[in-house]
Design a protein around this motif. Sequence first.
Motif, PDB file in Angstrom:
ATOM      1  N   ARG A  76      -3.498 -13.644   0.579  1.00 24.87           N
ATOM      2  CA  ARG A  76      -2.448 -14.570   0.134  1.00 24.87           C
ATOM      3  C   ARG A  76      -2.568 -14.883  -1.353  1.00 24.87           C
ATOM      4  O   ARG A  76      -1.573 -15.158  -2.014  1.00 24.87           O
ATOM      5  CB  ARG A  76      -2.509 -15.868   0.943  1.00 24.87           C
ATOM      6  N   ASP A  77      -3.782 -14.856  -1.890  1.00 22.81           N
ATOM      7  CA  ASP A  77      -3.996 -15.215  -3.293  1.00 22.81           C
ATOM      8  C   ASP A  77      -3.818 -14.057  -4.260  1.00 22.81           C
ATOM      9  O   ASP A  77      -3.832 -14.252  -5.475  1.00 22.81           O
ATOM     10  CB  ASP A  77      -5.399 -15.799  -3.471  1.00 22.81           C
ATOM     11  N   THR A  78      -3.653 -12.851  -3.744  1.00 22.74           N
ATOM     12  CA  THR A  78      -3.475 -11.676  -4.584  1.00 22.74           C
ATOM     13  C   THR A  78      -2.164 -11.805  -5.358  1.00 22.74           C
ATOM     14  O   THR A  78      -1.123 -12.099  -4.778  1.00 22.74           O
ATOM     15  CB  THR A  78      -3.439 -10.397  -3.725  1.00 22.74           C
ATOM     16  N   THR A  79      -2.229 -11.582  -6.677  1.00 19.85           N
ATOM     17  CA  THR A  79      -1.016 -11.655  -7.490  1.00 19.85           C
ATOM     18  C   THR A  79      -0.464 -10.250  -7.723  1.00 19.85           C
ATOM     19  O   THR A  79      -1.219  -9.283  -7.801  1.00 19.85           O
ATOM     20  CB  THR A  79      -1.277 -12.328  -8.840  1.00 19.85           C
ATOM     21  N   PHE A  80       0.834 -10.188  -7.827  1.00 16.00           N
ATOM     22  CA  PHE A  80       1.497  -8.896  -8.022  1.00 16.00           C
ATOM     23  C   PHE A  80       1.212  -8.327  -9.406  1.00 16.00           C
ATOM     24  O   PHE A  80       1.059  -7.118  -9.555  1.00 16.00           O
ATOM     25  CB  PHE A  80       3.001  -9.023  -7.805  1.00 16.00           C
ATOM     26  N   THR A 100       0.829  -1.203   0.000  1.00 17.20           N
ATOM     27  CA  THR A 100       0.000   0.000   0.000  1.00 17.20           C
ATOM     28  C   THR A 100       0.866   1.255   0.000  1.00 17.20           C
ATOM     29  O   THR A 100       0.572   2.215  -0.715  1.00 17.20           O
ATOM     30  CB  THR A 100      -0.946  -0.001   1.220  1.00 17.20           C
ATOM     31  N   GLU A 101       1.939   1.244   0.766  1.00 15.94           N
ATOM     32  CA  GLU A 101       2.854   2.386   0.793  1.00 15.94           C
ATOM     33  C   GLU A 101       3.505   2.601  -0.568  1.00 15.94           C
ATOM     34  O   GLU A 101       3.704   3.733  -1.002  1.00 15.94           O
ATOM     35  CB  GLU A 101       3.931   2.179   1.857  1.00 15.94           C
ATOM     36  N   VAL A 102       3.831   1.502  -1.254  1.00 18.81           N
ATOM     37  CA  VAL A 102       4.521   1.592  -2.543  1.00 18.81           C
ATOM     38  C   VAL A 102       3.594   2.101  -3.653  1.00 18.81           C
ATOM     39  O   VAL A 102       3.969   2.983  -4.416  1.00 18.81           O
ATOM     40  CB  VAL A 102       5.135   0.222  -2.930  1.00 18.81           C
ATOM     41  N   VAL A 103       2.390   1.549  -3.725  1.00 22.37           N
ATOM     42  CA  VAL A 103       1.500   1.920  -4.838  1.00 22.37           C
ATOM     43  C   VAL A 103       0.560   3.061  -4.491  1.00 22.37           C
ATOM     44  O   VAL A 103      -0.015   3.677  -5.381  1.00 22.37           O
ATOM     45  CB  VAL A 103       0.687   0.716  -5.366  1.00 22.37           C
ATOM     46  N   GLY A 104       0.387   3.317  -3.208  1.00 17.42           N
ATOM     47  CA  GLY A 104      -0.510   4.381  -2.772  1.00 17.42           C
ATOM     48  C   GLY A 104      -1.895   3.837  -2.469  1.00 17.42           C
ATOM     49  O   GLY A 104      -2.404   2.985  -3.200  1.00 17.42           O
ATOM     50  N   PRO A 105      -2.494   4.312  -1.386  1.00 18.74           N
ATOM     51  CA  PRO A 105      -3.800   3.790  -0.966  1.00 18.74           C
ATOM     52  C   PRO A 105      -4.907   4.068  -1.982  1.00 18.74           C
ATOM     53  O   PRO A 105      -5.846   3.285  -2.096  1.00 18.74           O
ATOM     54  CB  PRO A 105      -4.069   4.490   0.359  1.00 18.74           C
ATOM     55  N   ASP A 106      -4.798   5.141  -2.741  1.00 16.42           N
ATOM     56  CA  ASP A 106      -5.834   5.455  -3.722  1.00 16.42           C
ATOM     57  C   ASP A 106      -5.895   4.418  -4.832  1.00 16.42           C
ATOM     58  O   ASP A 106      -6.959   4.124  -5.365  1.00 16.42           O
ATOM     59  CB  ASP A 106      -5.602   6.841  -4.334  1.00 16.42           C
ATOM     60  N   PHE A 107      -4.737   3.860  -5.179  1.00 14.86           N
ATOM     61  CA  PHE A 107      -4.679   2.840  -6.226  1.00 14.86           C
ATOM     62  C   PHE A 107      -5.370   1.552  -5.790  1.00 14.86           C
ATOM     63  O   PHE A 107      -5.913   0.830  -6.613  1.00 14.86           O
ATOM     64  CB  PHE A 107      -3.220   2.547  -6.597  1.00 14.86           C
ATOM     65  N   LEU A 108      -5.364   1.285  -4.502  1.00 17.17           N
ATOM     66  CA  LEU A 108      -5.884   0.019  -3.986  1.00 17.17           C
ATOM     67  C   LEU A 108      -7.312   0.115  -3.451  1.00 17.17           C
ATOM     68  O   LEU A 108      -7.765  -0.797  -2.777  1.00 17.17           O
ATOM     69  CB  LEU A 108      -4.972  -0.512  -2.878  1.00 17.17           C
ATOM     70  N   LEU A 109      -8.008   1.186  -3.765  1.00 16.91           N
ATOM     71  CA  LEU A 109      -9.389   1.319  -3.296  1.00 16.91           C
ATOM     72  C   LEU A 109     -10.205   0.102  -3.718  1.00 16.91           C
ATOM     73  O   LEU A 109     -10.253  -0.249  -4.891  1.00 16.91           O
ATOM     74  CB  LEU A 109     -10.025   2.592  -3.859  1.00 16.91           C
ATOM     75  N   GLY A 110     -10.797  -0.547  -2.744  1.00 16.97           N
ATOM     76  CA  GLY A 110     -11.639  -1.710  -3.028  1.00 16.97           C
ATOM     77  C   GLY A 110     -10.877  -2.998  -3.261  1.00 16.97           C
ATOM     78  O   GLY A 110     -11.469  -4.026  -3.540  1.00 16.97           O
ATOM     79  N   VAL A 111      -9.554  -2.971  -3.164  1.00 11.64           N
ATOM     80  CA  VAL A 111      -8.743  -4.168  -3.369  1.00 11.64           C
ATOM     81  C   VAL A 111      -8.267  -4.669  -2.016  1.00 11.64           C
ATOM     82  O   VAL A 111      -7.608  -3.942  -1.274  1.00 11.64           O
ATOM     83  CB  VAL A 111      -7.517  -3.878  -4.269  1.00 11.64           C
ATOM     84  N   GLU A 112      -8.626  -5.898  -1.706  1.00 16.87           N
ATOM     85  CA  GLU A 112      -8.142  -6.517  -0.476  1.00 16.87           C
ATOM     86  C   GLU A 112      -6.927  -7.368  -0.818  1.00 16.87           C
ATOM     87  O   GLU A 112      -6.977  -8.195  -1.732  1.00 16.87           O
ATOM     88  CB  GLU A 112      -9.224  -7.405   0.146  1.00 16.87           C
ATOM     89  N   ILE A 113      -5.837  -7.130  -0.124  1.00 11.15           N
ATOM     90  CA  ILE A 113      -4.622  -7.902  -0.359  1.00 11.15           C
ATOM     91  C   ILE A 113      -4.678  -9.150   0.509  1.00 11.15           C
ATOM     92  O   ILE A 113      -4.693  -9.057   1.737  1.00 11.15           O
ATOM     93  CB  ILE A 113      -3.366  -7.065  -0.063  1.00 11.15           C
TER      94      ILE A 113
END
Length: 86
Positions: A28-32, A13-26
């Motif tokens: 174990r199955d989340t892929t980069f 979240t720090e790297v990509v920014g919280p705005d980019f991850l809106l609605g995305v839950e990270i």
Amino acid sequence: MDEVLEQVAKMITEVVGPDFLLGVEITRDTTFSDDLGLESIEFVALADKLNAHYGVDLVAFLADMDIDEIMAMSVGRLVDHITARV
């Protein structure tokens, strides 16, 4: 392991920014690549954070993978690697 997952998710979240991850839950199955769409520069920034926090060399971990494995790598696989090293 849940602590490591939580910390890795925080770093992402720090790297990509919280705005980019809106609605995305990270999870174990989340892929980069597919789920997070991390660019190479973001991956480098994440590697720096992981090294500073855990002393884990992400480059060495990725060195044994082919490009398809790297592109398909999940957060869970990274968490497992970190957990095995710390």
